[in-house]
Design a protein around this motif. Structure first.
Motif, PDB file in Angstrom:
ATOM      1  N   THR A 285       0.800  -1.235   0.000  1.00 24.00           N
ATOM      2  CA  THR A 285       0.000   0.000   0.000  1.00 24.00           C
ATOM      3  C   THR A 285       0.828   1.278   0.000  1.00 24.00           C
ATOM      4  N   PHE A 286       2.133   1.178   0.213  1.00 22.21           N
ATOM      5  CA  PHE A 286       3.001   2.367   0.150  1.00 22.21           C
ATOM      6  C   PHE A 286       3.872   2.220  -1.090  1.00 22.21           C
ATOM      7  N   PRO A 287       3.644   3.047  -2.114  1.00 23.89           N
ATOM      8  CA  PRO A 287       4.336   2.857  -3.392  1.00 23.89           C
ATOM      9  C   PRO A 287       5.853   2.831  -3.247  1.00 23.89           C
ATOM     10  N   GLY A 288       6.461   1.796  -3.835  1.00 23.19           N
ATOM     11  CA  GLY A 288       7.911   1.683  -3.876  1.00 23.19           C
ATOM     12  C   GLY A 288       8.570   1.245  -2.586  1.00 23.19           C
ATOM     13  N   LEU A 289       7.800   0.930  -1.549  1.00 26.01           N
ATOM     14  CA  LEU A 289       8.383   0.617  -0.244  1.00 26.01           C
ATOM     15  C   LEU A 289       8.980  -0.785  -0.231  1.00 26.01           C
ATOM     16  N   ARG A 290      10.173  -0.888   0.351  1.00 29.77           N
ATOM     17  CA  ARG A 290      10.790  -2.179   0.642  1.00 29.77           C
ATOM     18  C   ARG A 290      11.409  -2.091   2.028  1.00 29.77           C
ATOM     19  N   LEU A 291      10.881  -2.871   2.959  1.00 35.47           N
ATOM     20  CA  LEU A 291      11.356  -2.879   4.352  1.00 35.47           C
ATOM     21  C   LEU A 291      12.420  -3.969   4.480  1.00 35.47           C
ATOM     22  N   ALA A 292      13.614  -3.660   4.022  1.00 35.06           N
ATOM     23  CA  ALA A 292      14.672  -4.664   3.899  1.00 35.06           C
ATOM     24  C   ALA A 292      15.825  -4.454   4.867  1.00 35.06           C
ATOM     25  N   TRP A 293      15.678  -3.506   5.784  1.00 36.61           N
ATOM     26  CA  TRP A 293      16.743  -3.205   6.739  1.00 36.61           C
ATOM     27  C   TRP A 293      16.250  -3.439   8.160  1.00 36.61           C
ATOM     28  N   THR A 294      17.188  -3.790   9.048  1.00 37.15           N
ATOM     29  CA  THR A 294      16.911  -3.802  10.474  1.00 37.15           C
ATOM     30  C   THR A 294      18.029  -3.051  11.181  1.00 37.15           C
ATOM     31  N   THR A 295      17.752  -2.619  12.394  1.00 37.60           N
ATOM     32  CA  THR A 295      18.747  -1.921  13.214  1.00 37.60           C
ATOM     33  C   THR A 295      18.720  -2.526  14.604  1.00 37.60           C
ATOM     34  N   SER A 296      19.873  -2.908  15.103  1.00 37.93           N
ATOM     35  CA  SER A 296      19.962  -3.521  16.419  1.00 37.93           C
ATOM     36  C   SER A 296      19.790  -2.481  17.516  1.00 37.93           C
ATOM     37  N   LYS A 297      19.625  -2.957  18.740  1.00 42.49           N
ATOM     38  CA  LYS A 297      19.520  -2.046  19.871  1.00 42.49           C
ATOM     39  C   LYS A 297      20.785  -1.216  20.062  1.00 42.49           C
ATOM     40  N   GLU A 298      21.893  -1.712  19.527  1.00 43.81           N
ATOM     41  CA  GLU A 298      23.154  -0.978  19.614  1.00 43.81           C
ATOM     42  C   GLU A 298      23.336   0.000  18.460  1.00 43.81           C
ATOM     43  N   GLY A 299      22.351   0.053  17.546  1.00 41.69           N
ATOM     44  CA  GLY A 299      22.420   0.995  16.443  1.00 41.69           C
ATOM     45  C   GLY A 299      23.051   0.457  15.182  1.00 41.69           C
ATOM     46  N   GLN A 300      23.339  -0.850  15.133  1.00 41.56           N
ATOM     47  CA  GLN A 300      23.949  -1.448  13.957  1.00 41.56           C
ATOM     48  C   GLN A 300      22.895  -1.712  12.890  1.00 41.56           C
ATOM     49  N   ARG A 301      23.047  -1.078  11.709  1.00 40.90           N
ATOM     50  CA  ARG A 301      22.106  -1.261  10.604  1.00 40.90           C
ATOM     51  C   ARG A 301      22.545  -2.432   9.746  1.00 40.90           C
TER      52      ARG A 301
END
Length: 253
Positions: free
Chosen positions: A35-51
């Motif tokens: 429903t959000f054009p072009g969106l890809r949720l392919a990243w995560t970030t740890s609690k320590e800030g590591q992407r």
């Protein structure tokens, strides 16, 4: 410049707690991307800030045992940030003493975010099988959050003459919304609990509302994103609280 919270639309939906190998987190992520054009949720970030980029996001999400929650996923774009995460609300702090699954998402407070927001809210809510949910610009959401009194010694009145709302744990049923937002998702059960719609009393709201596939509702309080510095918007919010006194546990239906 990177986005800040003031450039965000915050979305929260409240659903029954996750059970076992529940497929709802995957459905929520796919619903947002659809429903959000072009969106890809392919990243995560740890609690320590590591992407971390996830080459096979679905496999990564499916193989984890998240104990009633799922971790932060986002699009990796700090200038038009979109994210989603889910966590468990324990029974002792949830309405009716029933543990819940909360989904928290962020959309950019820009043309593409506000245009997609109603469809994204519907997709996330229905994928999660939510009781209710809402989407609100960050600034308005801060004042609305201050309506809820979680401690008996918190005697400071809410801002802008808004009504006091009870703590979620004091609300008798999970179908009753804790508060209002700019965009509101009410499941069929939540709408029944609120007595919505009443064709006579709700004509104005119905002009900005629509049914969902499951029989719920997307209810938009104001045409433009809610801005409580706008007297007409503040009045619309107050009128909605007057119309639905069940919201926030102020009365029971």
């Amino acid at each position: 410049m990177p986005a800040t919270q003031h450039d965000e639309l915050a979305m929260i939906v409240y659903a029954p707690g996750l059970v076992g190998t529940d497929g709802r987190p995957m459905a929520v992520v796919h619903g947002m991307e659809r429903t959000f054009p072009g969106l890809r949720l392919a990243w995560t970030t740890s609690k320590e800030g590591q992407r971390t980029l996830l080459p096979d996001r679905d496999a990564w999400l499916a193989q984890k045992k998240w104990a009633g929650e799922f971790p932060l996923l986002h699009n990796g774009d700090l200038n038009a940030y979109v994210s989603v995460a889910g966590w468990r609300k324990p029974a002792h702090s949830a309405p009716g003493g029933q543990a819940q699954f909360e989904v928290h998402a962020v959309l950019p407070f820009a043309a593409e975010g506000t245009a997609a927001a109603p469809e994204v809210l519907e997709a996330v809510s229905e994928s999660a099988r939510a009781f209710w949910g809402l989407t609100t610009p960050f600034n308005a959401g801060v004042d609305i959050a201050r309506q809820t009194k979680n401690r008996p010694d918190d005697l400071k009145p809410p801002p802008r003459g808004l009504p006091v709302l009870k703590s979620p744990s004091a609300i008798p049923s999970p179908e009753i919304p804790h508060r209002l937002g700019w965009l509101n998702y009410w499941s069929a059960a939540a709408a029944r609990a609120l007595g919505f719609p009443d064709p006579t009393r709700d004509a104005d709201l119905l002009s900005r509302s629509r049914r969902t596939v499951s029989g719920g509702w997307i209810v938009r309080l104001t045409e433009a994103p809610l801005d409580l510095d706008n007297p007409a918007h503040l009045d619309a919010l107050k009128r909605a609280y007057e119309r639905f006194p069940e919201i926030g546990g102020r009365t029971t239906a």
